[in-house]
Design an enzyme around this catalytic site. Structure first.
Site, PDB file in Angstrom:
ATOM      1  N   ARG A   1      76.380  -9.590 -18.210  1.00  0.00           N
ATOM      2  CA  ARG A   1      75.331  -9.892 -17.212  1.00  0.00           C
ATOM      3  C   ARG A   1      75.517  -9.169 -15.915  1.00  0.00           C
ATOM      4  NH1 ARG A   1      76.397 -16.423 -18.363  1.00  0.00           N
ATOM      5  NH2 ARG A   1      76.388 -15.950 -20.783  1.00  0.00           N
TER       6      ARG A   1
ATOM      7  N   LYS B   1      76.596 -18.145 -33.411  1.00  0.00           N
ATOM      8  CA  LYS B   1      76.967 -18.580 -32.273  1.00  0.00           C
ATOM      9  C   LYS B   1      76.067 -20.038 -32.339  1.00  0.00           C
ATOM     10  CE  LYS B   1      76.617 -18.096 -27.042  1.00  0.00           C
ATOM     11  NZ  LYS B   1      77.213 -17.257 -26.140  1.00  0.00           N
TER      12      LYS B   1
ATOM     13  N   GLU C   1      85.386 -13.094 -24.300  1.00  0.00           N
ATOM     14  CA  GLU C   1      84.058 -12.501 -24.193  1.00  0.00           C
ATOM     15  C   GLU C   1      83.480 -12.048 -22.857  1.00  0.00           C
ATOM     16  OE1 GLU C   1      80.943 -15.305 -26.090  1.00  0.00           O
ATOM     17  OE2 GLU C   1      79.419 -14.494 -24.679  1.00  0.00           O
TER      18      GLU C   1
HETATM   19  C1  3PG Z   1      77.591 -18.742 -22.695  1.00  0.00           C
HETATM   20  O1  3PG Z   1      77.138 -17.667 -21.815  1.00  0.00           O
HETATM   21  O2  3PG Z   1      77.675 -18.292 -23.842  1.00  0.00           O
HETATM   22  C2  3PG Z   1      77.150 -19.871 -22.220  1.00  0.00           C
HETATM   23  O3  3PG Z   1      76.630 -20.119 -20.922  1.00  0.00           O
HETATM   24  C3  3PG Z   1      78.486 -20.480 -21.896  1.00  0.00           C
HETATM   25  O4  3PG Z   1      77.990 -22.019 -21.924  1.00  0.00           O
HETATM   26  P1  3PG Z   1      79.107 -22.803 -20.931  1.00  0.00           P
HETATM   27  O5  3PG Z   1      78.773 -22.065 -19.464  1.00  0.00           O
HETATM   28  O6  3PG Z   1      78.320 -23.994 -20.889  1.00  0.00           O
HETATM   29  O7  3PG Z   1      80.392 -22.745 -21.219  1.00  0.00           O
END
Ligand code: 3PG
Length: 221
Positions: free
Chosen positions: A52, A136, A48
């Site tokens: 951002r 999700k 994914e």
């Molecule tokens: C996301 O972007 O989906 C989450 O920030 C991922 O979470 P993590 O950094 O705790 O894995």
């Protein structure tokens, strides 16, 4: 509202096969090929790419062209513009941390497989009304993790809903999630961290992919 916001079979097959979706923040599309090869080398050809950064769409476009064996989706799809950009760059799926009915509806119109984020029973019910069956679960660990998913299986199991827990997941707690029947896959940024990508620590990323394969093998045997 139509009930066609269900992930296409090809995508769900990929999630069920690999069981972990690296969540990637890539600051510069020049890192795209290195990252792709690290994931391929580690046997985890899915990611994914979060919207951002400005490099996200370009990264997906480049890799669709140069490394088509990867399945890439767009993450952090917060706006209709993000969603359109995800479609235009060839993302195979899109995902958001929350549930925005406008985005769900637009994804249906664009025929882009989309799964929204949920964190409460109310969110789940709204997602069901919108036709979404893959959700999700975010932020998973902060919202009760495996315990939450077990608790909600009572009222929602018969709906066939599935969860992609993300947020606070790592090699130490991954197995607990993957052993739940409602979890086809988990997402997480621990596999390819932002600084590992910018420092080109490709072997470290491949190593973490292989460690995931070992965890999956252990819980499947
Ligand atoms: C996301 O972007 O989906 C989450 O920030 C991922 O979470 P993590 O950094 O705790 O894995």
């Amino acid at each position: 509202m139509s009930g066609d916001c269900i992930l296409g079979n090809n995508i769900i097959d990929v999630f069920e096969k690999y069981r972990v979706i690296p969540v990637v923040v890539i600051e510069d599309a020049d890192f795209a090929l290195g990252l792709a090869d690290a994931l391929l080398e580690g046997g985890l050809p899915v990611a994914e790419i979060t919207f951002r950064t400005k490099a996200a769409g370009q990264t997906i476009s480049i890799l669709n062209d140069k490394r088509p064996e990867l399945t890439l989706g767009a993450g952090t799809v917060l706006t209709l513009d993000n969603l359109k950009a995800a479609k235009d760059c060839g993302a195979k799926f899109a995902v958001a941390p929350g549930l925005n009915p406008n985005i769900v509806s637009k994804a249906q119109e664009l025929k882009l497989d989309f799964y929204p984020g949920i964190a409460t029973p109310t969110d789940i019910e709204q997602a069901l009304v919108l036709g979404c069956k893959i959700l999700k679960f975010f932020p998973a660990e902060a919202c009760g993790g495996v315990k939450f998913l077990k608790a909600i299986s009572g009222p929602y199991k018969h709906t066939g809903i599935k969860f992609i827990p993300t947020g606070g997941i790592n090699a130490d707690n991954l197995a607990g999630y993957l052993q739940l029947p409602s979890v086809p896959a988990c997402g997480g940024s621990w596999i390819a961290k932002k600084d590992e990508i910018s420092n080109k620590n490709w072997s470290q990323i491949s190593e973490k992919c292989r460690a995931i394969a070992d965890i999956i093998k252990r819980i499947s045997s």
